[in-house]
Design an enzyme around this catalytic site. Structure first.
Site, short mmCIF file in Angstrom:
data_model
loop_
_atom_site.label_atom_id
_atom_site.label_comp_id
_atom_site.label_asym_id
_atom_site.label_seq_id
_atom_site.Cartn_x
_atom_site.Cartn_y
_atom_site.Cartn_z
N GLU A 107 0.77 -0.99 0.07
CA GLU A 107 0.15 0.24 -0.19
C GLU A 107 0.69 0.93 -0.33
O GLU A 107 1.74 1.36 0.71
CB GLU A 107 -0.79 -0.22 0.89
CG GLU A 107 -1.63 -0.79 0.95
CD GLU A 107 -2.82 -0.79 2.29
OE1 GLU A 107 -4.20 -1.50 2.45
OE2 GLU A 107 -2.83 0.00 3.31
N ASP B 294 -6.02 9.74 10.42
CA ASP B 294 -4.17 9.01 10.76
C ASP B 294 -4.26 9.58 11.93
O ASP B 294 -4.55 10.54 12.39
CB ASP B 294 -3.32 8.88 9.74
CG ASP B 294 -3.58 8.66 8.21
OD1 ASP B 294 -3.35 7.65 8.25
OD2 ASP B 294 -4.17 8.67 7.36
#
Ligand SMILES: Cc1ncc(COP(=O)(O)O)c(C=O)c1O
Lengths: 266, 417
Positions: free
Chosen positions: A48, A59
Site C-alpha cells: 500500500e 491517521d
C-alpha cells in the site's frame, strides 16, 4: 487488470494470509522512499503506497508525521506515480494499492488519476473518505480502468453497511480492527474475529484486517482468521526512529517486515 | 418583542437524502467520512429527523433560546451609522446580544439537546475564534456534560480570553499542534478523537459544513436569525430589506440569515475574509478564490493547490480563518443566488472602529467584515433602501488583537485620580 485476485489465490494455495505493508510515498523524501518501498515490496504480497495529504484526518500521529515529512521534502503526486512504477517494474506479481484521501484524485480528476495509476502498474485504490454512498464520483471510472476499489469496514458497520460495501468493493475488504485512527492499539482479538466471520457471511471477497497490528504475535493471531494482515504505522515508525542513517532505515524496515512475514506463515 | 416569536419549523430547500445540494451538475455536501463514522452520522441524522418532528424538542429548544439565550435578538436601525455612511438605511441583526456573545449558541443549544436525547454524556467540539468553543462549553455546563474543546495552538494564542472562559465553564481545552495549528487542524483532531470515541461522545460541529447531516442541521438551528430579521424588518420598516449581508467563515451565521430570505427578492451577499488582499495569496476567501474539493466530510469550495493539498489561510479574525466553506453556500453561489464580497484585515479594523464610535457597539472582527462590505454597499444605494447586516458577534474577545494592531497607548497612566 488488477493482480489482486491472483495474489490472494497464491496465498491461499500456500495456506497463509497475505502480508500487506504500508508506507507513505515520499517519506522522508522521494529518493529514500524509493529504497524503502523497494525493500518492503520484496517482503509483502501487497504494497500500500500512501499519497501524502495535508489533512490526514483518519491517521494517527505516526502516519500524519509521514505525510508532513513527505510534503515538506517536496513530494508531488507525479512522484507517487513514479514510485509506484519503480516498484512495479521490480515486482511484476505483487499487488499495489494507492491509499489516501478523496481530495487527491478529485482535484486531479478521477479519469486522469486512474489513467496514471494504471500506467504506473497500480491495481487498486483505497480512499478512506469515500464511502460507498459517495462512490458515484469514482466507482464507474475505476471500473472502466480495471482498478479495484478497496472499501473499509469497521466495528461500527452494521449488517446493512456490510452488504452495501460488498456491493461496491472489489479486490478485498479492509476491516479496520478498532474504532479509531491508524496506529492505535489493536482491538480485542475475539471480537475482531467475530466481526470478520460476520463479514464473511455477506461477501466472497477476501477480508483483510488492519489498523493497530504492531507485533508479529498480533499478526499471527490475525492471520489465523483473515485473508490478509495490514501493517502500516509499525513500518512507518521505523523511519523517524532511524532518521539519522537511511541505510539503517532500510535495514529496520526489512527486519520488521521479515518478522511479520514469518509470523503469518507460521 | 414582548410576545413569543413564532418560528416556521418546516424544512425548506432540503438537500437530497445523501445530504447533497445540487447546483449546475455538482453535488455539493454529502458525507465523505471514514467508514467508522458513517453509522454514528446516520444515528445523528435519524435523531435529528425524529427531534425535528417532535413538538417537545422544539418547546424545550425555543424556551432555552428565549429565556437562556435572550432571543429574539433585536433588529437595530443604526441611524448614526446610516448617517455616517450616507446611503441606504442600515439595520443590524444583533446576534452579538445572544448569551455568550455570538450566534454560535443557537446551534450548540440544538445539538446539545440532541446529544442528550441520544444519551451521550460527553461532547467535543472544534473552535477557531473560541466562540463556538465557548458556546459549547456553556451548554455543556448547563446540561452537565463532559466537554473537550479542540483548538489550534495559534488560535489559543490569538483568543486567550475565550480560552479562559472555556476553562472557567469547566471545559477541557486541548491544544492542536498539527498542520497549521488553526481551525482546520482542530477539526481534523476532533474528527480523530470522535472516531475513537463515537460510542459515548457527540461531536458538536460548529458551522454549516462537515458531513451530512451537519450542514442541514446547523442551518436549521440558525434560521431563527433570518426568520426573526425578516419579520422585524417588515414590522419596523414596513418592507423587506433590499440587501442582506453576512460574513462567512464556515457559513453558519450567513446561511442562518440568508436561507430564510432566499425566496424573497433580496440580494444575498456573503462576505469572505480577504486578509492582506485577494491577490496576496494570504486570505481565507474560499468561494472567491477556491475551487471544488473535499475536506472535513463534504464537497465544497476549498482553498487548495493544484494537487489538492489544503492551503494555509490568513485572516485577522480567527473565526474566518478557514480554507473551506459550507456546501449550501457553495451551491447557492454556483446557482447564482449568492453574491460574493470580501473585506481585508484593514477594512475590518476600520469598520470595527466606525461602528464602535457611531453606535457604541463593539463588533466581533468576524462581523466587522460583514459591516465593512455592508457599509460599502449601502453607500451606493438610496436612502429609501435597506441593507440588513448580520452582526454575528461582539468584539470583547478581539480587544487584544485590536489593541495590538492600533498600537493602544495607556495614557491614563500616571494620572492621579
Ligand atoms: C462572531 C462570529 N462570526 C462569524 C464566525 C464565522 O463562522 P460562521 O461562518 O460559521 O458563521 C465566527 C466563528 O467563530 C464568529 O465567532
Amino acid at each position: 487488470m488488477s493482480r489482486l485476485p491472483e495474489v490472494f489465490k497464491r496465498c491461499k494455495s500456500e495456506k497463509r494470509a497475505a502480508l500487506i505493508g504500508y508506507l507513505t510515498a515520499g517519506d522522508p523524501d522521494v529518493n529514500t522512499s524509493k529504497d524503502l518501498l523497494l525493500t518492503l515490496a520484496k517482503q509483502v504480497d501487497i504494497l500500500e503506497i500512501g499519497m501524502p495529504f495535508s489533512d490526514p484526518a483518519a491517521d494517527g500521529p505516526v502516519i500524519q508525521a509521514a505525510s508532513e515529512r513527505a510534503l515538506a521534502s517536496g513530494t508531488h503526486i507525479s512522484d507517487v506515480f513514479k514510485l509506484a512504477q519503480t516498484v512495479r517494474e521490480a515486482n511484476p506479481d505483487i499487488g499495489i494499492v494507492l491509499m489516501g484521501y478523496a481530495n487527491t484524485p478529485f482535484v486531479l480528476g478521477f479519469d486522469n488519476f486512474s489513467k496514471q495509476a494504471v500506467s504506473a502498474g497500480v491495481d487498486a485504490v483505497l480512499l478512506v473518505d469515500i464511502p460507498p454512498e459517495e462512490g458515484y464520483l469514482c466507482d464507474p471510472i475505476f471500473k472502466q480502468y480495471g482498478l479495484d476499489r478497496i472499501l473499509l469496514l469497521s466495528p461500527t458497520s452494521t449488517d446493512e453497511r456490510i452488504k452495501l460495501a460488498n456491493k461496491h468493493a472489489s479486490g478485498f475488504i479492509y476491516y479496520v480492527s478498532l474504532n479509531g485512527i491508524t496506529g492505535a492499539n489493536i482491538g480485542e482479538m475475539t471480537s475482531i474475529r467475530q466481526k470478520v466471520d460476520n463479514i464473511r457471511t455477506h461477501t466472497d471477497l477476501p477480508v483483510c484486517v488492519g489498523f493497530g497490528v504492531k507485533t508479529p504475535q498480533q499478526a499471527s493471531e490475525v492471520a489465523e482468521f483473515s485473508d490478509g494482515v495490514v501493517v502500516g504505522s509499525h513500518f512507518v515508525g521505523q523511519i523517524p526512529a532511524h532518521a539519522r542513517e537511511s541505510q539503517n532505515m532500510t535495514t529496520a524496515i526489512n527486519h520488521a517486515a521479515q518478522a511479520m512475514k514469518m509470523a503469518i506463515q507460521a | 418583542m414582548t410576545t413569543d416569536f413564532i418560528y416556521d419549523l418546516s424544512i425548506k430547500h432540503a438537500p437530497d437524502a445523501g445530504g447533497h445540494f445540487e447546483a449546475n451538475g455538482t453535488l455539493f455536501g454529502g458525507r465523505f467520512a471514514a467508514e467508522t463514522l458513517m453509522q454514528p452520522l446516520q444515528e445523528i441524522e435519524q435523531a435529528f429527523t425524529d427531534a425535528w418532528a417532535d413538538p417537545e424538542f422544539h418547546a424545550e429548544r425555543l424556551d432555552l433560546l428565549k429565556n437562556y439565550v435572550g432571543r429574539a435578538t433585536p433588529l437595530y436601525h443604526a441611524k448614526h451609522l446610516t448617517a455616517e455612511v450616507g446611503g441606504a438605511q442600515i439595520y443590524l441583526k444583533r446576534e452579538d446580544l445572544n448569551h455568550t456573545g455570538a450566534h454560535k449558541v443557537n446551534n450548540t443549544i440544538g445539538q446539545a439537546l440532541l446529544a442528550r436525547r441520544m444519551g451521550k454524556k460527553k461532547v467535543i467540539a472544534e473552535t477557531g475564534a473560541g466562540q463556538h468553543g465557548v458556546a459549547t462549553a456553556t451548554v455543556a455546563a448547563m446540561f452537565n456534560m463532559q466537554c473537550d474543546i479542540y483548538m489550534g495552538r495559534e488560535d489559543i494564542r490569538r483568543q486567550a480570553p475565550n480560552v479562559f472562559r472555556m476553562k472557567l465553564l469547566g471545559a477541557n481545552v486541548v491544544p492542536v499542534d498539527s498542520g497549521t495549528a488553526t481551525l482546520k487542524d482542530a477539526v481534523n483532531e476532533a474528527l480523530r478523537v470522535w472516531v475513537a470515541n463515537c460510542e459515548d461522545t457527540y461531536y458538536i460541529f460548529g458551522t454549516a459544513a462537515g458531513p451530512h447531516p451537519f450542514p442541514l442541521m446547523v442551518r436549521q438551528f440558525h434560521t431563527v436569525i433570518g426568520q426573526e430579521a425578516r419579520a422585524q424588518c417588515l414590522e419596523q420598516a414596513g418592507k423587506l430589506p433590499d440587501v442582506a449581508v453576512a460574513c462567512v467563515g464556515g457559513g453558519s451565521n450567513a446561511i442562518g440569515l440568508l436561507h430564510p430570505l432566499q425566496d424573497d427578492d433580496i440580494r444575498l451577499v456573503a462576505v469572505e475574509a480577504a486578509g492582506h488582499g485577494l491577490e496576496s495569496g494570504e486570505h481565507a476567501a474560499a468561494l472567491a478564490k477556491g475551487k471544488p474539493g473535499i475536506i472535513h466530510g463534504s464537497l465544497s469550495y476549498l482553498l487548495e493547490d493544484e494537487e489538492g493539498q489544503i492551503q494555509g489561510t490568513h485572516s485577522i479574525s480567527a473565526g474566518l480563518d478557514y480554507p473551506g466553506v459550507g456546501p449550501e453556500l457553495a451551491a447557492m453561489m454556483e446557482a447564482g443566488r449568492l453574491e460574493l464580497d470580501s473585506a481585508t484585515d484593514d477594512d475590518a479594523l476600520q469598520a470595527f472602529q466606525v461602528l464602535t464610535k457611531a453606535e457604541g457597539i463593539i463588533p466581533a472582527l468576524e462581523s466587522s467584515h460583514a459591516l465593512a462590505a455592508g457599509m460599502r454597499i449601502a453607500a451606493n444605494m438610496q436612502p429609501n433602501q435597506i441593507v440588513l447586516i448580520n452582526l454575528s458577534g461582539r468584539g470583547d474577545k478581539d480587544l487584544n488583537t485590536v489593541m495590538d494592531k492600533l498600537g493602544f497607548q495607556d495614557d491614563t497612566q500616571g494620572v492621579s485620580t
